[in-house]
Scaffold this motif. Structure first.
Motif, PDB file in Angstrom:
ATOM      1  N   LEU A  66       4.459   0.947   1.655  1.00 46.14           N
ATOM      2  CA  LEU A  66       4.502  -0.014   2.756  1.00 46.14           C
ATOM      3  C   LEU A  66       4.124  -1.393   2.257  1.00 46.14           C
ATOM      4  O   LEU A  66       3.313  -1.533   1.334  1.00 46.14           O
ATOM      5  CB  LEU A  66       3.549   0.391   3.882  1.00 46.14           C
ATOM      6  N   ALA A  67       4.713  -2.423   2.888  1.00 47.89           N
ATOM      7  CA  ALA A  67       4.416  -3.809   2.525  1.00 47.89           C
ATOM      8  C   ALA A  67       4.464  -4.683   3.766  1.00 47.89           C
ATOM      9  O   ALA A  67       5.261  -4.456   4.677  1.00 47.89           O
ATOM     10  CB  ALA A  67       5.417  -4.320   1.488  1.00 47.89           C
ATOM     11  N   GLY A  68       3.603  -5.698   3.794  1.00 50.15           N
ATOM     12  CA  GLY A  68       3.613  -6.690   4.862  1.00 50.15           C
ATOM     13  C   GLY A  68       4.013  -8.036   4.298  1.00 50.15           C
ATOM     14  O   GLY A  68       3.641  -8.389   3.174  1.00 50.15           O
ATOM     15  N   THR A  69       4.789  -8.798   5.084  1.00 46.38           N
ATOM     16  CA  THR A  69       5.335 -10.046   4.560  1.00 46.38           C
ATOM     17  C   THR A  69       5.013 -11.241   5.457  1.00 46.38           C
ATOM     18  O   THR A  69       4.540 -11.101   6.584  1.00 46.38           O
ATOM     19  CB  THR A  69       6.862  -9.943   4.393  1.00 46.38           C
ATOM     20  N   ASP A  70       5.293 -12.407   4.906  1.00 42.62           N
ATOM     21  CA  ASP A  70       4.985 -13.673   5.559  1.00 42.62           C
ATOM     22  C   ASP A  70       5.748 -13.860   6.872  1.00 42.62           C
ATOM     23  O   ASP A  70       5.288 -14.566   7.771  1.00 42.62           O
ATOM     24  CB  ASP A  70       5.340 -14.807   4.583  1.00 42.62           C
ATOM     25  N   ASP A  71       6.902 -13.200   7.004  1.00 40.96           N
ATOM     26  CA  ASP A  71       7.704 -13.360   8.225  1.00 40.96           C
ATOM     27  C   ASP A  71       7.311 -12.383   9.328  1.00 40.96           C
ATOM     28  O   ASP A  71       7.953 -12.318  10.371  1.00 40.96           O
ATOM     29  CB  ASP A  71       9.195 -13.207   7.911  1.00 40.96           C
ATOM     30  N   GLY A  72       6.245 -11.605   9.104  1.00 40.47           N
ATOM     31  CA  GLY A  72       5.743 -10.692  10.131  1.00 40.47           C
ATOM     32  C   GLY A  72       6.278  -9.288  10.057  1.00 40.47           C
ATOM     33  O   GLY A  72       5.851  -8.416  10.819  1.00 40.47           O
ATOM     34  N   GLU A  75       0.833  -1.214   0.000  1.00 41.50           N
ATOM     35  CA  GLU A  75       0.000   0.000   0.000  1.00 41.50           C
ATOM     36  C   GLU A  75       0.859   1.251   0.000  1.00 41.50           C
ATOM     37  O   GLU A  75       1.889   1.320   0.670  1.00 41.50           O
ATOM     38  CB  GLU A  75      -0.928   0.017   1.226  1.00 41.50           C
ATOM     39  N   TRP A  76       0.407   2.258  -0.758  1.00 48.24           N
ATOM     40  CA  TRP A  76       1.055   3.556  -0.760  1.00 48.24           C
ATOM     41  C   TRP A  76       0.572   4.399   0.412  1.00 48.24           C
ATOM     42  O   TRP A  76      -0.571   4.279   0.856  1.00 48.24           O
ATOM     43  CB  TRP A  76       0.739   4.312  -2.047  1.00 48.24           C
ATOM     44  N   HIS A  77       1.445   5.294   0.867  1.00 46.62           N
ATOM     45  CA  HIS A  77       1.052   6.328   1.827  1.00 46.62           C
ATOM     46  C   HIS A  77       0.027   7.246   1.154  1.00 46.62           C
ATOM     47  O   HIS A  77       0.098   7.484  -0.058  1.00 46.62           O
ATOM     48  CB  HIS A  77       2.299   7.115   2.242  1.00 46.62           C
ATOM     49  N   ALA A  88       2.162 -10.898   8.567  1.00 47.18           N
ATOM     50  CA  ALA A  88       1.465  -9.607   8.628  1.00 47.18           C
ATOM     51  C   ALA A  88       0.433  -9.642   7.505  1.00 47.18           C
ATOM     52  O   ALA A  88       0.716  -9.271   6.374  1.00 47.18           O
ATOM     53  CB  ALA A  88       2.448  -8.460   8.444  1.00 47.18           C
ATOM     54  N   THR A  89      -0.762 -10.150   7.824  1.00 48.60           N
ATOM     55  CA  THR A  89      -1.714 -10.549   6.789  1.00 48.60           C
ATOM     56  C   THR A  89      -2.446  -9.399   6.120  1.00 48.60           C
ATOM     57  O   THR A  89      -2.908  -9.525   4.993  1.00 48.60           O
ATOM     58  CB  THR A  89      -2.766 -11.504   7.381  1.00 48.60           C
ATOM     59  N   SER A  90      -2.567  -8.255   6.796  1.00 47.25           N
ATOM     60  CA  SER A  90      -3.280  -7.120   6.213  1.00 47.25           C
ATOM     61  C   SER A  90      -2.784  -5.837   6.861  1.00 47.25           C
ATOM     62  O   SER A  90      -2.335  -5.845   8.012  1.00 47.25           O
ATOM     63  CB  SER A  90      -4.797  -7.266   6.402  1.00 47.25           C
ATOM     64  N   GLY A  91      -2.871  -4.744   6.123  1.00 48.72           N
ATOM     65  CA  GLY A  91      -2.388  -3.489   6.676  1.00 48.72           C
ATOM     66  C   GLY A  91      -2.941  -2.294   5.935  1.00 48.72           C
ATOM     67  O   GLY A  91      -3.350  -2.395   4.777  1.00 48.72           O
ATOM     68  N   LYS A  92      -2.958  -1.153   6.632  1.00 46.44           N
ATOM     69  CA  LYS A  92      -3.475   0.073   6.027  1.00 46.44           C
ATOM     70  C   LYS A  92      -2.884   1.273   6.741  1.00 46.44           C
ATOM     71  O   LYS A  92      -2.777   1.285   7.974  1.00 46.44           O
ATOM     72  CB  LYS A  92      -5.005   0.112   6.127  1.00 46.44           C
ATOM     73  N   VAL A  93      -2.500   2.296   5.969  1.00 48.58           N
ATOM     74  CA  VAL A  93      -2.073   3.560   6.545  1.00 48.58           C
ATOM     75  C   VAL A  93      -3.320   4.352   6.921  1.00 48.58           C
ATOM     76  O   VAL A  93      -4.256   4.474   6.113  1.00 48.58           O
ATOM     77  CB  VAL A  93      -1.215   4.367   5.555  1.00 48.58           C
ATOM     78  N   LEU A  94      -3.369   4.876   8.139  1.00 52.81           N
ATOM     79  CA  LEU A  94      -4.531   5.645   8.577  1.00 52.81           C
ATOM     80  C   LEU A  94      -4.567   7.002   7.878  1.00 52.81           C
ATOM     81  O   LEU A  94      -3.542   7.497   7.407  1.00 52.81           O
ATOM     82  CB  LEU A  94      -4.499   5.822  10.091  1.00 52.81           C
ATOM     83  N   PRO A  95      -5.743   7.630   7.814  1.00 55.64           N
ATOM     84  CA  PRO A  95      -5.869   8.899   7.081  1.00 55.64           C
ATOM     85  C   PRO A  95      -4.964  10.009   7.583  1.00 55.64           C
ATOM     86  O   PRO A  95      -4.637  10.921   6.821  1.00 55.64           O
ATOM     87  CB  PRO A  95      -7.353   9.263   7.290  1.00 55.64           C
TER      88      PRO A  95
END
Length: 414
Positions: free
Chosen positions: A173-179, A164-166, A201-208
């Motif tokens: 930003l990226a999340g990977t299998d190793d956490g 995901e982009w900022h 790290a299965t899912s992620g999002k930058v807050l507004p």
């Protein structure tokens, strides 16, 4: 726990006491947030003219409600997103180890993203649509400049889970299998990592606010990271966390609330200010409890907030779309599908929520009544992802039939 003055917070279990960084109460602008990220202490880390599309007239006799079919991919199309600046371009990634940036109105390919080693499962535009990031399952991440059609950066991480982009800076930003969660400045490649327990790290999002990111993990934990300081300011775990892996998450428009979904069949509403769970949603309380005993539960596959009404939507693997009242946590509607739901998306300025399904159909639902508004067919296999433009007039789908399709979803009665 004392965080009323924003100074400190005590995390339980094996979590350390960390300082909460005071956030400016004033509304930050894009330039301010970009300047903030300039101060981050990063550590050094290591064309085609083929259009590949066909018009409606060239399709078979099967029902096809699409305006245009993009068929350049030679394998399943796993992901699609629209450019946020104009909503006139799409980027799709597929099983053929490629991504394409193409125009919605005529399907012309503007950029072919090659050089990946595995299926491209993530493909997203930057906040100003000038850059595209693509990531494959093996963890090779690339950034491309749309205007010049060139690759400007590449990096390899562990098996990739999300990308995901900022929201207002050229930061990825990226999340990977190793956490690990990775953050890079593009194109310089300056890098820092946010490390946690060794699970996905299965899912992620930058807050507004652009200063924090929320990340869900395979062990049911949710962490809120301060992007500048590198600390986890809140950790939701144990009894407050999920009993199974996080599958999805979403935040509301002002970033005050995060909704998380899990394979345990539940969704949790978390305050981003306090890190406290303030709501809990489940179709069947009994089934949710049964998941503690190792029984099969009905996984939540996608979640989202309505922007204009206090409603949320949960999409389940069994094909149920559940509409809940946010304030009372009461189930308002069950909308039934013939197959599992893959993804949902609310329109920006209406009470319509759309779903894509394993039966290959895109559906629009009115969350006020629970009734179906429209169905759009044309795919010969499951729809794996879709995106709707800001105006709620166009949807672009990605499917296992090797195609992406553009649907006009505007109707005179809406």
């Amino acid at each position: 726990m004392d965080n009323t003055d924003g100074n400190s917070i005590e995390l339980y279990g094996d979590e350390e006491i960390v300082e909460v960084i005071d956030l400016d109460e004033s509304e930050p602008g894009p330039d301010d947030l970009a300047d903030d990220l300039e101060d981050v202490d990063f550590e050094d880390a290591g064309n085609t003219d083929d259009e590949g599309w066909e018009t409606e007239d060239e399709m078979e006799d099967e029902q096809d409600d699409s305006e245009l079919t993009f068929s350049k991919h030679s394998g399943s199309v796993f992901c699609v997103s629209l450019d946020p600046a104009t909503n006139s371009l799409a980027v799709t990634g597929g099983e053929d180890d490629k991504a394409y940036v193409w125009r919605l109105n005529d399907g012309e390919v503007l950029l072919e993203c090659t050089g990946h080693k595995d299926s491209v499962t993530c493909a997203v535009f930057s906040h100003d649509s000038s850059l595209v990031a693509t990531g494959d399952m093996s963890g090779l991440v690339k950034a491309w400049k749309v205007e010049t059609k060139e690759e400007i950066w590449s990096f390899e991480v562990g098996d990739l889970e999300w990308l995901e982009w900022h929201p207002c800076a050229p930061v990825l930003l990226a999340g990977t299998d190793d956490g690990n969660v990775w953050m890079w400045k593009i194109p310089s490649g300056d890098c820092k990592t946010f490390q946690s327990s060794a699970c996905q790290a299965t899912s992620g999002k930058v807050l507004p606010d652009g200063k924090r990111a929320v990340v869900g993990y395979e062990d049911g934990t949710v962490r809120f990271w301060d992007l500048k300081a590198g600390n986890a300011v809140h950790v939701v775990k144990g009894q407050d966390g999920h009993k199974g892996a996080l599958t999805c998450l979403a935040c509301n428009k002002d970033g005050s609330l995060v909704l998380t979904g899990s394979v345990d069949g539940t969704a949790k509403l978390i305050s981003t200010v306090t890190g406290k769970v303030v709501g809990w949603f489940s179709l069947e309380v009994g089934k949710a409890k049964a998941s503690n005993e190792g029984e099969e539960s009905n996984s939540v596959e996608s979640v989202g907030f309505c922007n204009i009404l206090p409603l949320i939507a949960l999409a389940y693997l069994d094909g149920t779309l559940a509409i809940f009242d946010l304030s009372t946590q009461v189930l308002r509607h069950r909308c039934h599908h013939e197959a599992g739901i893959v993804h949902l998306q609310w329109e920006d300025s209406s009470s319509v929520v759309s779903t894509c399904c394993l039966d290959g159909v895109l559906r629009l639902w009115d969350a006020r009544s629970g009734g179906i508004v429209s169905e759009f067919r044309g795919h010969a296999a499951e729809v794996l992802d879709f995106s709707i433009n800001r105006e709620g007039t166009v949807a672009v789908t990605a499917s296992g039939d090797h195609q992406a399709k553009v649907f006009c979803i505007q109707r005179p009665d809406r």
